[in-house]
Scaffold this motif. Structure first.
Motif, PDB file in Angstrom:
ATOM      1  N   GLU A 139       0.819  -1.208   0.000  1.00 60.32           N
ATOM      2  CA  GLU A 139       0.000   0.000   0.000  1.00 60.32           C
ATOM      3  C   GLU A 139       0.858   1.266   0.000  1.00 60.32           C
ATOM      4  N   ALA A 140       1.982   1.230   0.739  1.00 61.98           N
ATOM      5  CA  ALA A 140       2.871   2.396   0.778  1.00 61.98           C
ATOM      6  C   ALA A 140       3.460   2.686  -0.600  1.00 61.98           C
ATOM      7  N   ILE A 141       3.873   1.635  -1.305  1.00 63.08           N
ATOM      8  CA  ILE A 141       4.430   1.814  -2.647  1.00 63.08           C
ATOM      9  C   ILE A 141       3.358   2.358  -3.590  1.00 63.08           C
ATOM     10  N   LYS A 180       5.893  -0.940 -14.200  1.00 67.81           N
ATOM     11  CA  LYS A 180       5.551   0.418 -13.771  1.00 67.81           C
ATOM     12  C   LYS A 180       4.048   0.644 -13.884  1.00 67.81           C
ATOM     13  N   GLU A 181       3.445   0.122 -14.956  1.00 70.15           N
ATOM     14  CA  GLU A 181       2.001   0.281 -15.167  1.00 70.15           C
ATOM     15  C   GLU A 181       1.195  -0.353 -14.039  1.00 70.15           C
ATOM     16  N   ASP A 182       1.703  -1.465 -13.507  1.00 72.45           N
ATOM     17  CA  ASP A 182       0.970  -2.149 -12.436  1.00 72.45           C
ATOM     18  C   ASP A 182       0.931  -1.333 -11.142  1.00 72.45           C
ATOM     19  N   LEU A 183       1.837  -0.381 -10.998  1.00 69.18           N
ATOM     20  CA  LEU A 183       1.786   0.519  -9.842  1.00 69.18           C
ATOM     21  C   LEU A 183       0.479   1.312  -9.826  1.00 69.18           C
ATOM     22  N   VAL A 184      -0.058   1.548 -10.993  1.00 70.65           N
ATOM     23  CA  VAL A 184      -1.319   2.272 -11.136  1.00 70.65           C
ATOM     24  C   VAL A 184      -2.495   1.307 -11.212  1.00 70.65           C
ATOM     25  N   LEU A 185      -2.343   0.293 -12.053  1.00 71.37           N
ATOM     26  CA  LEU A 185      -3.495  -0.530 -12.419  1.00 71.37           C
ATOM     27  C   LEU A 185      -3.839  -1.618 -11.419  1.00 71.37           C
ATOM     28  N   HIS A 186      -3.032  -1.796 -10.386  1.00 72.17           N
ATOM     29  CA  HIS A 186      -3.388  -2.834  -9.415  1.00 72.17           C
ATOM     30  C   HIS A 186      -4.728  -2.514  -8.753  1.00 72.17           C
ATOM     31  N   ARG A 187      -5.088  -1.236  -8.701  1.00 70.67           N
ATOM     32  CA  ARG A 187      -6.380  -0.880  -8.089  1.00 70.67           C
ATOM     33  C   ARG A 187      -7.542  -1.390  -8.944  1.00 70.67           C
ATOM     34  N   ILE A 188      -7.328  -1.462 -10.246  1.00 69.40           N
ATOM     35  CA  ILE A 188      -8.319  -2.051 -11.129  1.00 69.40           C
ATOM     36  C   ILE A 188      -8.155  -3.571 -11.154  1.00 69.40           C
TER      37      ILE A 188
END
Length: 200
Positions: free
Chosen positions: A14-16, A55-63
């Protein structure tokens, strides 16, 4: 019961994620390096990649957290309930909760997040389509338990497309400055129309 090691892993994850999305929204996805995200989160770059493959997964993990959700809805539906009706009910429940995955959430960070994913970073959109393809495959597998394979695959593709179109439409209306209460009424009507077409 969740162990201490798993709790620690969740905290680091979560911190990352929080550090990444904060930096991306402030400076732009393409302008921030993975090294900068790692430094902001207080971890090494190798540690970051243990949690996020790209790098994209840093954003898209929420989806990506919603991956397989439609398949679960189909498999866990009430006895006698048709798959499309279960999916319709689930989507409407998401609208009522203002779940960001439905696009119906006017929190400024959520609106900015959707703008970044859909319009500001082509690599994010490409990675998102990979996630959606996996979700469609999982849904087709669930539908194939009660229908032939072709019907299951066709319906899964239509469901995923319907959910995407509805969510993006909701986000666009909010991004255009429409009041939340007004957009919510339209979102429910549009969902009924979309899932009604699937039922037909």
């Amino acid at each position: 019961m969740t162990g201490l090691r798993e709790l620690q892993r969740q905290r680091v994850h979560e911190a990352i994620s929080t550090a990444a999305i904060t930096l991306f929204l402030e400076h732009g996805f393409d302008e921030v390096s993975v090294a900068q995200v790692a430094a902001a989160a207080g971890v090494s770059k190798p540690t970051l990649f243990k949690y996020f493959a790209t790098k994209e997964d840093l954003v898209l993990h929420r989806i990506a957290d919603h991956l397989g959700e439609s398949a679960r809805v189909v498999r866990e539906r009430a006895p006698g309930e048709r798959p499309v009706e279960a999916l319709r009910r689930h989507f409407l429940d998401g609208l009522a909760r203002h779940d960001p995955i439905t696009g119906l959430n006017d929190d400024p960070e959520v609106v900015a997040y959707h703008r970044m994913v859909f319009f500001e970073a082509p690599s994010l959109l490409g990675r998102l389509h990979q996630h959606m393809a996996r979700d469609e495959e999982a849904l087709a597998g669930a539908l194939a338990e009660t229908a032939d394979e072709l019907t299951a695959r066709l319906l899964a593709g239509q469901v995923v497309a319907t959910q995407r179109v509805l969510a993006r439409r909701n986000w666009q209306l909010l991004a255009d400055g429409r009041p939340m209460a007004e957009v919510e009424v339209e979102a429910v009507r549009a969902a009924e129309q979309g899932f009604g077409m699937l039922t037909a």
